[in-house]
Scaffold this motif. Structure first.
Motif, PDB file in Angstrom:
ATOM      1  N   ILE A  59       0.839  -1.281  -0.110  1.00 14.11           N
ATOM      2  CA  ILE A  59      -0.127   0.015  -0.048  1.00 14.11           C
ATOM      3  C   ILE A  59       0.906   1.267  -0.042  1.00 14.11           C
ATOM      4  CG2 ILE A  59      -1.618   1.257   1.226  1.00 14.11           C
ATOM      5  CD1 ILE A  59      -2.790  -1.272   2.284  1.00 14.11           C
ATOM      6  N   MET A  60       0.790   2.132  -0.851  1.00 15.85           N
ATOM      7  CA  MET A  60       1.429   3.250  -0.876  1.00 15.85           C
ATOM      8  C   MET A  60       0.525   4.563  -0.625  1.00 15.85           C
ATOM      9  SD  MET A  60       2.992   5.451  -4.267  1.00 15.85           S
ATOM     10  CE  MET A  60       4.786   4.592  -4.290  1.00 15.85           C
ATOM     11  N   THR A  61       0.793   5.286   0.399  1.00 14.07           N
ATOM     12  CA  THR A  61       0.145   6.479   0.788  1.00 14.07           C
ATOM     13  C   THR A  61       0.665   7.862   0.302  1.00 14.07           C
ATOM     14  OG1 THR A  61       1.206   7.001   2.940  1.00 14.07           O
ATOM     15  CG2 THR A  61      -0.263   5.119   2.934  1.00 14.07           C
ATOM     16  N   ILE A  62      -0.405   8.804   0.173  1.00 12.84           N
ATOM     17  CA  ILE A  62      -0.010  10.008  -0.297  1.00 12.84           C
ATOM     18  C   ILE A  62      -0.914  11.084   0.549  1.00 12.84           C
ATOM     19  CG2 ILE A  62       0.523  11.798  -2.034  1.00 12.84           C
ATOM     20  CD1 ILE A  62       0.407   9.391  -3.828  1.00 12.84           C
ATOM     21  N   HIS A  63      -0.329  11.799   1.183  1.00 15.54           N
ATOM     22  CA  HIS A  63      -0.972  12.738   2.189  1.00 15.54           C
ATOM     23  C   HIS A  63      -1.618  14.077   1.528  1.00 15.54           C
ATOM     24  CE1 HIS A  63       2.275  15.684   2.567  1.00 15.54           C
ATOM     25  NE2 HIS A  63       3.128  14.653   2.525  1.00 15.54           N
ATOM     26  N   ASP A  64      -2.356  14.754   2.193  1.00 16.79           N
ATOM     27  CA  ASP A  64      -2.887  16.104   1.701  1.00 16.79           C
ATOM     28  C   ASP A  64      -2.116  17.350   2.073  1.00 16.79           C
ATOM     29  OD1 ASP A  64      -5.081  17.496   0.968  1.00 16.79           O
ATOM     30  OD2 ASP A  64      -6.193  17.516   2.577  1.00 16.79           O
ATOM     31  N   VAL A  65      -2.371  18.303   1.581  1.00 18.12           N
ATOM     32  CA  VAL A  65      -2.102  19.610   1.783  1.00 18.12           C
ATOM     33  C   VAL A  65      -2.399  19.960   3.240  1.00 18.12           C
ATOM     34  CG1 VAL A  65      -2.051  22.536   1.429  1.00 18.12           C
ATOM     35  CG2 VAL A  65      -2.148  20.651  -0.711  1.00 18.12           C
ATOM     36  N   GLY A  66      -1.337  20.560   3.845  1.00 15.28           N
ATOM     37  CA  GLY A  66      -1.443  20.942   5.121  1.00 15.28           C
ATOM     38  C   GLY A  66      -1.185  19.805   6.148  1.00 15.28           C
ATOM     39  N   SER A  67      -0.804  18.657   5.635  1.00 14.94           N
ATOM     40  CA  SER A  67      -0.377  17.406   6.467  1.00 14.94           C
ATOM     41  C   SER A  67       0.759  17.295   6.324  1.00 14.94           C
ATOM     42  CB  SER A  67      -1.559  16.379   6.350  1.00 14.94           C
ATOM     43  OG  SER A  67      -1.241  15.271   7.010  1.00 14.94           O
ATOM     44  N   SER A  68       1.172  15.783   6.630  1.00 14.65           N
ATOM     45  CA  SER A  68       2.508  15.235   6.254  1.00 14.65           C
ATOM     46  C   SER A  68       2.457  13.648   6.371  1.00 14.65           C
ATOM     47  CB  SER A  68       3.450  15.639   7.343  1.00 14.65           C
ATOM     48  OG  SER A  68       3.480  14.898   8.320  1.00 14.65           O
ATOM     49  N   PHE A  69       3.388  13.039   6.039  1.00  9.92           N
ATOM     50  CA  PHE A  69       3.060  11.524   5.863  1.00  9.92           C
ATOM     51  C   PHE A  69       3.004  10.991   7.302  1.00  9.92           C
ATOM     52  CE2 PHE A  69       7.560  12.002   7.216  1.00  9.92           C
ATOM     53  CZ  PHE A  69       7.858  10.918   8.110  1.00  9.92           C
ATOM     54  N   VAL A 131       0.826  -1.901  -6.527  1.00 10.21           N
ATOM     55  CA  VAL A 131       0.349  -1.225  -5.233  1.00 10.21           C
ATOM     56  C   VAL A 131      -1.218  -0.963  -5.077  1.00 10.21           C
ATOM     57  CG1 VAL A 131       2.459  -0.253  -4.652  1.00 10.21           C
ATOM     58  CG2 VAL A 131       0.981   1.085  -5.907  1.00 10.21           C
ATOM     59  N   VAL A 132      -1.612  -1.035  -4.184  1.00 11.84           N
ATOM     60  CA  VAL A 132      -3.073  -0.149  -3.923  1.00 11.84           C
ATOM     61  C   VAL A 132      -2.509   1.303  -3.198  1.00 11.84           C
ATOM     62  CG1 VAL A 132      -4.884   0.082  -2.178  1.00 11.84           C
ATOM     63  CG2 VAL A 132      -4.495  -2.009  -3.601  1.00 11.84           C
ATOM     64  N   LEU A 133      -2.955   2.479  -3.771  1.00  2.30           N
ATOM     65  CA  LEU A 133      -2.641   3.873  -3.351  1.00  2.30           C
ATOM     66  C   LEU A 133      -3.998   4.271  -2.497  1.00  2.30           C
ATOM     67  CD1 LEU A 133      -1.530   3.496  -6.349  1.00  2.30           C
ATOM     68  CD2 LEU A 133      -0.563   5.782  -5.846  1.00  2.30           C
ATOM     69  N   ILE A 134      -3.552   4.866  -1.222  1.00  6.28           N
ATOM     70  CA  ILE A 134      -4.303   5.672  -0.422  1.00  6.28           C
ATOM     71  C   ILE A 134      -3.902   6.925  -0.609  1.00  6.28           C
ATOM     72  CG2 ILE A 134      -5.226   5.877   1.885  1.00  6.28           C
ATOM     73  CD1 ILE A 134      -4.514   3.116   2.585  1.00  6.28           C
ATOM     74  N   GLY A 135      -4.899   7.889  -0.875  1.00  2.00           N
ATOM     75  CA  GLY A 135      -4.426   9.269  -1.001  1.00  2.00           C
ATOM     76  C   GLY A 135      -5.537  10.034  -0.343  1.00  2.00           C
ATOM     77  N   ASP A 136      -5.177  11.096   0.236  1.00  2.00           N
ATOM     78  CA  ASP A 136      -6.076  12.121   0.971  1.00  2.00           C
ATOM     79  C   ASP A 136      -6.302  13.498   0.358  1.00  2.00           C
ATOM     80  OD1 ASP A 136      -7.717  13.108   3.164  1.00  2.00           O
ATOM     81  OD2 ASP A 136      -6.050  13.484   4.528  1.00  2.00           O
ATOM     82  N   GLY A 137      -7.220  13.960   0.094  1.00  2.00           N
ATOM     83  CA  GLY A 137      -7.216  15.367  -0.620  1.00  2.00           C
ATOM     84  C   GLY A 137      -6.473  15.551  -1.798  1.00  2.00           C
ATOM     85  N   ALA A 138      -5.475  16.338  -1.837  1.00  2.00           N
ATOM     86  CA  ALA A 138      -4.540  16.464  -2.778  1.00  2.00           C
ATOM     87  C   ALA A 138      -3.553  15.504  -3.224  1.00  2.00           C
ATOM     88  CB  ALA A 138      -3.282  17.603  -2.522  1.00  2.00           C
ATOM     89  N   GLY A 139      -3.531  14.651  -2.172  1.00  2.00           N
ATOM     90  CA  GLY A 139      -2.757  13.282  -2.167  1.00  2.00           C
ATOM     91  C   GLY A 139      -3.733  12.377  -2.756  1.00  2.00           C
TER      92      GLY A 139
END
Length: 329
Positions: A59-69, A131-139
């Motif tokens: 699983i690959m994760t990508i975080h949002d603006v105003g956040s971090s990994f 991979v399965v990608l998990i993205g939040d907001g911009a991510g």
């Protein structure tokens, strides 16, 4: 691992690292620095044994603006994610300049298009096929673009608060107001982010191009869309859902929540497990509601979000074991 273009730094368990953000800390993760064409070196924090688990599930994760990994590490370490964490390898992407006390970026921030196109280098360097990608907001927007660019490397997408169209000015203004308000009251238990770098990420998100018209033809993998009922982008996520071929997409709305990852991680974990089980992964993993039913407690179970999936007419007549657990129930 010492492939060309990659440096690896292990955050050792023996080091007495002061924790500067909420549980969990980074001890035990390995930091991989990988050079992306047209973007520059990017840090990816690996959670799990890469040599033993790189063949999947990953699983690959990508975080949002105003956040971090850190937000994604915290989610993967949530109590309701233990069944997933023990079975999966996580690759947490740290978007440029968005880590704790990061220095000012000295290079141009890449467009979301360039970043999503070149993130496949991470998989190539680590010798990971899919991979399965998990993205939040911009991510989530970056994750969706990755899937469109690299469908053969994408097993599925889990998109939280996802937009696929051009930026809505009012939504971006509210996002930046929220970030400025968060920065004015620093919490020593959370990452302290560089405001200049946040603005660069936000500007890249604001300047994004629309990919709505590409979804119908290019999405040939499973997608789970997760939104809060108080979110500004629910209608946009619903638009994405409507564009995906019937049978490939599920969408859930979590009531009384604006930010599902932060405000209701346990309600994200349950459908996530259902989703990856629908891909044929982790068939024995138990969701919290299943564990609660075993204990005779139904109060929490009834509060769980339900998945909605459109299915084609052919699927009404054809048993599909792989997606059985994702049907409305």
């Amino acid at each position: 691992m010492s492939d060309k273009g990659e440096n690896v730094e292990l955050i050792c368990k023996e080091h007495n690292i002061k924790r500067y953000f909420s549980d969990p800390c980074l001890i035990g993760l390995s930091r991989h620095i990988i050079d992306l064409e047209d973007c520059g070196p990017i840090s990816v924090y690996v959670q799990g044994d890469i040599e033993r688990m790189k063949d999947g599930p990953v699983i690959m994760t990508i975080h949002d603006v105003g956040s971090s990994f850190h937000s994604m590490v915290e989610f993967s370490n949530h109590a309701d994610m233990q069944e997933v964490k023990s079975r999966c390898l996580f690759l947490h992407v740290s978007v440029y300049g968005q880590s704790h006390k990061a220095s000012d970026l000295t290079h141009d921030f890449p467009s979301l298009e360039k970043l999503s196109l070149n993130l496949v280098t991470v998989l190539d360097q680590m010798q990971i096929k899919n991979v399965v990608l998990i993205g939040d907001g911009a991510g989530a927007n970056i994750a969706l673009r990755f899937g469109l660019f690299h469908p053969t490397r994408t097993s599925g997408l889990i998109l939280l608060q996802c937009s696929a169209g051009v930026a809505n000015v009012s939504v971006m203004e509210r996002l930046m107001d929220a970030i400025r308000g968060k920065d004015s009251s620093v919490n020593v238990d959370e990452p302290q982010l560089n405001q200049k770098n946040i603005h660069k990420y936000a500007e890249a998100y604001k300047a994004r191009t629309s990919i709505i018209d590409d979804i119908a033809d290019k999405v040939n993998f499973d997608v789970l869309l997760v939104n809060g009922s108080n979110s500004d982008v629910f209608e946009e996520s619903s638009m994405i859902y409507s564009k995906i071929k019937p049978g490939l997409a599920s969408i859930i709305k979590i009531d009384d929540v604006a930010d599902p990852l932060k405000d209701a991680p346990e309600k994200v974990a349950d459908p996530l497990i259902l989703f990856v089980q629908g891909l044929g992964w982790m068939p024995t993993a138990k969701r919290k509601c299943s564990r609660d039913m075993g204990k005779g407690s139904m109060e929490e179970v009834n509060d769980r979000p339900q998945l909605t999936r459109r299915i084609s007419m052919e699927q009404y007549d054809t048993p599909n074991i792989r997606r059985f657990s994702l049907e409305r129930h």
